[in-house]
Design an enzyme around this catalytic site. Structure first.
Site, short mmCIF file in Angstrom:
data_model
loop_
_atom_site.label_atom_id
_atom_site.label_comp_id
_atom_site.label_asym_id
_atom_site.label_seq_id
_atom_site.Cartn_x
_atom_site.Cartn_y
_atom_site.Cartn_z
N ASP A 1 0.86 -1.19 0.00
CA ASP A 1 0.00 0.00 0.00
C ASP A 1 0.89 1.24 0.00
O ASP A 1 1.97 1.23 0.59
CB ASP A 1 -0.89 0.01 1.24
N TYR B 1 -14.80 6.86 -12.35
CA TYR B 1 -14.54 5.72 -11.45
C TYR B 1 -15.29 4.49 -11.95
O TYR B 1 -14.71 3.40 -12.10
CB TYR B 1 -14.97 6.08 -10.03
#
Ligand code: UDP
Length: 319
Positions: free
Chosen positions: A31, A146
């Site tokens: 991450d 998105y």
């Protein structure tokens, strides 16, 4: 089993990391953010956290090569960012997935892809089953970037499935719970809770009767793990969500009652919160019969119970 969770520092990713460790698996998270949601696991055997960009191929490649299963959750999933930084949304969501699928394919690794209820856009025919149509607004409204980026992602997954890669896809419906976002930011729940906890007016975007089905995180994680560990799920896409539909205005009122808050609830035009690139989705309700039938999964936590747990957690973790 060795598991890699991309986006493992995020809301859904961090809960999957925890659940897979509990099941006795070795888990690596990658991450770009610091591991604040996983700080309690830092010294845990079998857990490894790599702080790196999902587009850093030289970091990602050996991690995928060393894993049996990859959950690909690294993505931008925040409405504010869709309208303010669409290039970032598309680059992370599309290029990141392409990289993961390509490396997984070369090494014959299984992938679980996190898609979204945004896929269906504003199709008014609810509940939506997995093969229902996608109804989107114009490309001049960046809100839809998105949805489109995740749809390209699903198309890529199906293309790799045709080539023989083992991939399963989950479409999440408004997951919520502890650790969702920082108070006051991100999705509607932390925004409302931030306002309630500071005794500020709670901003319901007009008209307020737009609906969502909020899915408590433990139910969501249970569904995702079933998708990941059921062989028959490979090659399929599943709605993972509740069908307990509530309007945003009713949600604000419910939180006020459950949390014993006293803020006033005010209606605001969408433009005040999101600027011009925004368009809302009027109703969002999943048909979850496929997940019930193929995975034996259904949600167990009702909205009142999930909100109670979430409000309690945010009251204790205010910063
Ligand atoms: N919303 C709201 N007030 C806010 C922020 C969001 O009423 O301050 C509404 C938003 O317009 C949408 C719903 O809450 O109708 C859910 O928004 P969220 O950002 O959680 O994500 P979405 O479900 O739209 O992907």
């Amino acid at each position: 089993m060795k598991i890699l969770v991309t986006g493992g520092g995020g809301f859904v990713g961090s809960h999957v990391v925890e659940a897979e460790l509990e099941s006795g698996n070795e888990v690596t998270a990658i991450d770009i953010a610091s591991p604040s949601k996983l700080s309690h696991l830092e010294d845990r055997n079998g857990f490894n956290y790599v702080k790196a960009d999902i587009l850093a191929k030289d970091v990602l490649k050996p991690l995928i090569e060393d894993s049996d299963l990859i959950y690909h959750f690294a993505a931008i999933a925040n409405v504010q960012t869709y309208v303010e930084d669409p290039l970032k949304v598309m680059s992370i969501n599309i290029d990141g997935l392409r990289l993961v699928l390509d490396i997984a394919f070369r090494n014959n690794k299984k992938v679980v892809f996190s898609s979204t209820s945004e896929i269906y856009g504003k199709n008014l025919k609810v509940p939506w089953s997995e093969d229902d149509d996608r109804v989107l607004g114009p490309t001049s409204k960046q809100r839809w970037c998105y949805s489109s980026s995740k749809a390209i992602g699903e198309h890529m997954c199906f293309a790799y499935i045709d080539l023989g890669l083992r991939v399963a896809i989950c479409r999440f419906f408004n997951f919520y719970g502890p650790k969702l976002d920082f108070l006051g930011r991100g999705r509607v729940l932390p925004v409302f809770l931030g306002q309630f906890l500071k005794n500020e007016p709670v901003t319901v975007v007009e008209p307020g009767d737009q609906t969502r089905c909020f899915t408590y995180i433990s139910d969501g994680i249970d569904g995702i793990l079933k998708v990941a560990h059921t062989e028959e799920a490979e090659g399929h896409v599943f709605n993972i969500g509740t069908n307990e539909e509530i309007s945003v205005l009713e949600l604000a009122k419910k939180i006020k009652i459950i949390g014993k808050f006293s803020s006033e609830i005010v209606m605001v035009p969408a433009e005040q919160i999101y600027g011009k690139g925004y368009e809302d989705i009027f109703r969002r309700v999943p048909d979850i019969s496929k997940a019930k039938r193929m995975l034996g999964w259904e949600p167990k936590i009702c909205l009142d119970e999930g909100l109670k747990k979430t409000i309690e957690w945010y009251k204790k973790n205010k910063e």
